[in-house]
Design a protein around this motif. Structure first.
Motif, PDB file in Angstrom:
ATOM      1  N   ASP A  45     -35.842 -28.581  42.115  1.00  0.00           N
ATOM      2  CA  ASP A  45     -34.549 -28.361  41.448  1.00  0.00           C
ATOM      3  C   ASP A  45     -33.755 -29.644  41.257  1.00  0.00           C
ATOM      4  OD1 ASP A  45     -35.113 -25.641  41.386  1.00  0.00           O
ATOM      5  OD2 ASP A  45     -34.142 -25.275  43.321  1.00  0.00           O
ATOM      6  N   ARG A  46     -34.027 -30.679  42.049  1.00  0.00           N
ATOM      7  CA  ARG A  46     -33.233 -31.911  41.997  1.00  0.00           C
ATOM      8  C   ARG A  46     -34.021 -33.080  41.407  1.00  0.00           C
ATOM      9  NH1 ARG A  46     -32.994 -28.965  46.385  1.00  0.00           N
ATOM     10  NH2 ARG A  46     -31.012 -28.200  47.236  1.00  0.00           N
ATOM     11  N   ALA A  47     -35.169 -32.804  40.799  1.00  0.00           N
ATOM     12  CA  ALA A  47     -36.004 -33.868  40.238  1.00  0.00           C
ATOM     13  C   ALA A  47     -35.268 -34.623  39.129  1.00  0.00           C
ATOM     14  CB  ALA A  47     -37.300 -33.286  39.691  1.00  0.00           C
ATOM     15  N   SER A  48     -35.473 -35.930  39.068  1.00  0.00           N
ATOM     16  CA  SER A  48     -34.850 -36.734  38.018  1.00  0.00           C
ATOM     17  C   SER A  48     -35.541 -36.509  36.677  1.00  0.00           C
ATOM     18  CB  SER A  48     -34.913 -38.218  38.383  1.00  0.00           C
ATOM     19  OG  SER A  48     -34.193 -38.471  39.573  1.00  0.00           O
ATOM     20  N   THR A  49     -36.847 -36.318  36.722  1.00  0.00           N
ATOM     21  CA  THR A  49     -37.625 -36.035  35.518  1.00  0.00           C
ATOM     22  C   THR A  49     -38.969 -35.481  35.959  1.00  0.00           C
ATOM     23  OG1 THR A  49     -38.416 -36.963  33.422  1.00  0.00           O
ATOM     24  CG2 THR A  49     -38.668 -38.344  35.379  1.00  0.00           C
ATOM     25  N   PHE A  50     -39.810 -35.146  34.998  1.00  0.00           N
ATOM     26  CA  PHE A  50     -41.133 -34.609  35.304  1.00  0.00           C
ATOM     27  C   PHE A  50     -42.190 -35.384  34.521  1.00  0.00           C
ATOM     28  CE2 PHE A  50     -38.258 -31.164  36.264  1.00  0.00           C
ATOM     29  CZ  PHE A  50     -38.776 -30.614  37.420  1.00  0.00           C
ATOM     30  N   ALA A  51     -43.374 -35.450  35.086  1.00  0.00           N
ATOM     31  CA  ALA A  51     -44.484 -36.075  34.378  1.00  0.00           C
ATOM     32  C   ALA A  51     -44.911 -35.181  33.223  1.00  0.00           C
ATOM     33  CB  ALA A  51     -45.656 -36.291  35.331  1.00  0.00           C
ATOM     34  N   THR A  52     -45.263 -35.809  32.125  1.00  0.00           N
ATOM     35  CA  THR A  52     -45.871 -35.100  31.002  1.00  0.00           C
ATOM     36  C   THR A  52     -47.380 -35.219  31.162  1.00  0.00           C
ATOM     37  OG1 THR A  52     -44.021 -35.632  29.535  1.00  0.00           O
ATOM     38  CG2 THR A  52     -46.105 -34.986  28.498  1.00  0.00           C
ATOM     39  N   GLY A 106     -50.964 -38.717  33.009  1.00  0.00           N
ATOM     40  CA  GLY A 106     -49.846 -38.465  32.118  1.00  0.00           C
ATOM     41  C   GLY A 106     -48.856 -39.611  32.101  1.00  0.00           C
ATOM     42  N   HIS A 107     -47.629 -39.327  31.691  1.00  0.00           N
ATOM     43  CA  HIS A 107     -46.597 -40.361  31.629  1.00  0.00           C
ATOM     44  C   HIS A 107     -45.254 -39.733  31.941  1.00  0.00           C
ATOM     45  CE1 HIS A 107     -45.103 -38.845  27.716  1.00  0.00           C
ATOM     46  NE2 HIS A 107     -46.374 -38.591  27.471  1.00  0.00           N
ATOM     47  N   CYS A 108     -44.267 -40.566  32.163  1.00  0.00           N
ATOM     48  CA  CYS A 108     -42.908 -40.083  32.417  1.00  0.00           C
ATOM     49  C   CYS A 108     -41.916 -41.157  31.984  1.00  0.00           C
ATOM     50  CB  CYS A 108     -42.699 -39.735  33.887  1.00  0.00           C
ATOM     51  SG  CYS A 108     -42.539 -41.165  34.981  1.00  0.00           S
ATOM     52  N   LYS A 109     -40.673 -40.813  31.955  1.00  0.00           N
ATOM     53  CA  LYS A 109     -39.625 -41.769  31.649  1.00  0.00           C
ATOM     54  C   LYS A 109     -39.276 -42.546  32.910  1.00  0.00           C
ATOM     55  CE  LYS A 109     -34.895 -42.120  29.839  1.00  0.00           C
ATOM     56  NZ  LYS A 109     -33.732 -41.359  29.310  1.00  0.00           N
ATOM     57  N   CYS A 110     -39.368 -43.869  32.820  1.00  0.00           N
ATOM     58  CA  CYS A 110     -39.061 -44.701  33.977  1.00  0.00           C
ATOM     59  C   CYS A 110     -37.586 -44.560  34.335  1.00  0.00           C
ATOM     60  CB  CYS A 110     -39.386 -46.163  33.673  1.00  0.00           C
ATOM     61  SG  CYS A 110     -38.876 -47.305  34.982  1.00  0.00           S
ATOM     62  N   LEU A 111     -37.319 -44.369  35.607  1.00  0.00           N
ATOM     63  CA  LEU A 111     -35.938 -44.238  36.069  1.00  0.00           C
ATOM     64  C   LEU A 111     -35.250 -45.598  36.176  1.00  0.00           C
ATOM     65  CD1 LEU A 111     -36.495 -41.550  38.875  1.00  0.00           C
ATOM     66  CD2 LEU A 111     -35.939 -41.214  36.453  1.00  0.00           C
ATOM     67  N   GLY A 112     -36.030 -46.669  35.979  1.00  0.00           N
ATOM     68  CA  GLY A 112     -35.454 -48.006  36.017  1.00  0.00           C
ATOM     69  C   GLY A 112     -35.096 -48.524  34.638  1.00  0.00           C
ATOM     70  N   CYS A 113     -36.118 -48.669  33.778  1.00  0.00           N
ATOM     71  CA  CYS A 113     -35.891 -49.262  32.458  1.00  0.00           C
ATOM     72  C   CYS A 113     -35.762 -48.228  31.346  1.00  0.00           C
ATOM     73  CB  CYS A 113     -37.009 -50.242  32.122  1.00  0.00           C
ATOM     74  SG  CYS A 113     -38.634 -49.490  31.884  1.00  0.00           S
ATOM     75  N   GLY A 114     -36.096 -46.986  31.636  1.00  0.00           N
ATOM     76  CA  GLY A 114     -35.942 -45.931  30.646  1.00  0.00           C
ATOM     77  C   GLY A 114     -37.081 -45.794  29.654  1.00  0.00           C
ATOM     78  N   TRP A 170     -46.450 -42.440  45.569  1.00  0.00           N
ATOM     79  CA  TRP A 170     -45.605 -43.384  44.831  1.00  0.00           C
ATOM     80  C   TRP A 170     -46.369 -43.979  43.658  1.00  0.00           C
ATOM     81  CZ3 TRP A 170     -45.170 -42.286  49.853  1.00  0.00           C
ATOM     82  CH2 TRP A 170     -43.867 -42.050  50.348  1.00  0.00           C
ATOM     83  N   VAL A 171     -45.674 -44.152  42.561  1.00  0.00           N
ATOM     84  CA  VAL A 171     -46.230 -44.816  41.383  1.00  0.00           C
ATOM     85  C   VAL A 171     -45.185 -45.793  40.860  1.00  0.00           C
ATOM     86  CG1 VAL A 171     -47.819 -42.986  40.678  1.00  0.00           C
ATOM     87  CG2 VAL A 171     -45.435 -42.894  39.936  1.00  0.00           C
ATOM     88  N   GLY A 172     -45.641 -46.783  40.092  1.00  0.00           N
ATOM     89  CA  GLY A 172     -44.730 -47.782  39.565  1.00  0.00           C
ATOM     90  C   GLY A 172     -44.734 -47.807  38.054  1.00  0.00           C
ATOM     91  N   CYS A 173     -43.631 -48.236  37.491  1.00  0.00           N
ATOM     92  CA  CYS A 173     -43.532 -48.399  36.042  1.00  0.00           C
ATOM     93  C   CYS A 173     -44.421 -49.559  35.608  1.00  0.00           C
ATOM     94  CB  CYS A 173     -42.092 -48.658  35.634  1.00  0.00           C
ATOM     95  SG  CYS A 173     -41.879 -49.034  33.873  1.00  0.00           S
ATOM     96  N   MET A 174     -45.220 -49.352  34.580  1.00  0.00           N
ATOM     97  CA  MET A 174     -46.111 -50.403  34.113  1.00  0.00           C
ATOM     98  C   MET A 174     -45.366 -51.516  33.392  1.00  0.00           C
ATOM     99  SD  MET A 174     -47.890 -48.313  30.953  1.00  0.00           S
ATOM    100  CE  MET A 174     -48.912 -49.674  30.447  1.00  0.00           C
ATOM    101  N   TYR A 175     -44.073 -51.305  33.104  1.00  0.00           N
ATOM    102  CA  TYR A 175     -43.278 -52.305  32.391  1.00  0.00           C
ATOM    103  C   TYR A 175     -42.366 -53.101  33.323  1.00  0.00           C
ATOM    104  CZ  TYR A 175     -44.909 -49.763  28.310  1.00  0.00           C
ATOM    105  OH  TYR A 175     -45.709 -49.156  27.375  1.00  0.00           O
ATOM    106  N   CYS A 176     -41.538 -52.390  34.091  1.00  0.00           N
ATOM    107  CA  CYS A 176     -40.566 -53.105  34.920  1.00  0.00           C
ATOM    108  C   CYS A 176     -40.941 -53.127  36.397  1.00  0.00           C
ATOM    109  CB  CYS A 176     -39.173 -52.498  34.743  1.00  0.00           C
ATOM    110  SG  CYS A 176     -38.958 -50.863  35.520  1.00  0.00           S
ATOM    111  N   GLY A 177     -41.943 -52.339  36.791  1.00  0.00           N
ATOM    112  CA  GLY A 177     -42.386 -52.319  38.171  1.00  0.00           C
ATOM    113  C   GLY A 177     -41.585 -51.418  39.092  1.00  0.00           C
ATOM    114  N   ALA A 178     -40.572 -50.718  38.566  1.00  0.00           N
ATOM    115  CA  ALA A 178     -39.765 -49.826  39.404  1.00  0.00           C
ATOM    116  C   ALA A 178     -40.653 -48.758  40.037  1.00  0.00           C
ATOM    117  CB  ALA A 178     -38.678 -49.162  38.557  1.00  0.00           C
TER     118      ALA A 178
END
Length: 308
Positions: free
Chosen positions: A246-253, A287-295, A192-200
């Protein structure tokens, strides 16, 4: 380094109260067995908690690891020391920083001893003076970069299992001041990892060199309300079972050539492990990814921006 015959050891407690730590360290020089490993992970670090004896033992453990003629004892000690770094900075509220589990004052020390007395784990011991506390803390902070170098040397010494490589890389990254990101390696390709902005919170799964990102439905209070049958039908669980994202919301860059300095060092060391999977894991870790909470585009960490 506190000599093993220093009387101060009689005042240094572990997870189980007062143990003969000098005797265990002396024995470790002569023979390394499963009891020794248990001592590292059960007495010196127990349930992510460190103790005064932990920090006093670190310089000795560094010396023991460096003088080992066999790879496994040196690797186990190095990875245990890496875990000490991660656990030592668990509390980010100290100002100035002080290692977790080492009482800051003689009064704090007396309070800890009283707790052991009530639990029946130890008899009353003489209090600690400030000079001894500061000596232990100073030795610890001087040891942190040495642990990072030890872990680097162990990784370069020969091929490791992915589990051992992850533990040693944890030390490389944590010694470089990034214990939060190092902790992500604890569960290797599933964590598990959290968004550095919103904490999601996000759940990630590694598939070969790709890190798939999913909403977190397996931790926190929200998970309590999800029946097991429904949890098994969540996208991450279905992908885990199928072995494909196949069902991932996004992928890490993954981190690239322009990665921050600490990332570059960790990636360079990881690429020497002869494990493509581990090298990819470290590139994804930084890397980084798009937060599924705040975008927003966020680093993959366990700590929010601005946390102290």
């Amino acid at each position: 380094m506190i000599p093993l015959n220093d009387p101060v050891w009689r005042k240094l407690y572990t997870a189980h109260g007062y143990e003969d730590v000098p005797a265990m360290l002396a024995q470790m020089r002569d023979e390394f067995d499963e009891d020794t490993k248990d001592f590292l992970y059960d007495s010196l670090v127990h349930q992510e908690t460190c103790y005064p004896a932990t920090y006093a033992a670190v310089p000795h453990l560094l010396d023991i690891a460096r003088t080992q003629t066999e790879a496994r004892p040196a690797d186990v000690i190095a990875s245990a020391l890496a875990w000490v770094i991660v656990c030592s900075v668990e509390d980010h509220t100290d100002d100035p920083p002080f290692p977790q589990g080492l009482p800051r004052t003689p009064k704090d020390w007396a309070r800890a001893v009283d707790w052991f007395d009530r639990s029946g784990s130890a008899s009353t011991r003489a209090g600690m003076d400030m000079e001894a506390i500061l000596r232990i803390g100073s030795d610890w902070y001087a040891s942190v970069p040495q642990i990072g170098q030890l872990c680097t040397d162990r990784l370069k010494s020969g091929r490791k299992t992915d589990e051992m490589a992850a533990g040693l890389l944890m030390g490389v990254i944590a010694a470089d001041g990034d214990a939060d990101r190092a902790r992500v390696l604890e569960n290797q390709g599933d964590g598990w990892v959290g968004c550095m902005y919103c904490g999601a919170t996000h759940h990630f799964l590694d598939f070969e060199d790709r890190r798939a990102i999913y909403p977190d439905t397996a931790s926190g209070m929200e998970a309590v309300a999800i029946p097991t049958s429904a949890r098994l039908q969540q996208p991450d669980m279905l992908d885990f079972k199928a072995g494909a994202p196949d069902r991932a919301s996004t992928f890490a860059t993954p981190a690239g050539p322009d990665a921050e300095a600490g990332a570059g060092r960790a990636i360079a060391v990881a690429e020497q492990t002869q494990s493509p999977r581990m090298a990819a894991s470290i590139r994804n870790l930084f890397g980084h990814c798009k937060c599924l909470g705040c975008g927003r585009q966020t680093l993959l960490t366990q700590r929010r921006l601005g946390d102290s």
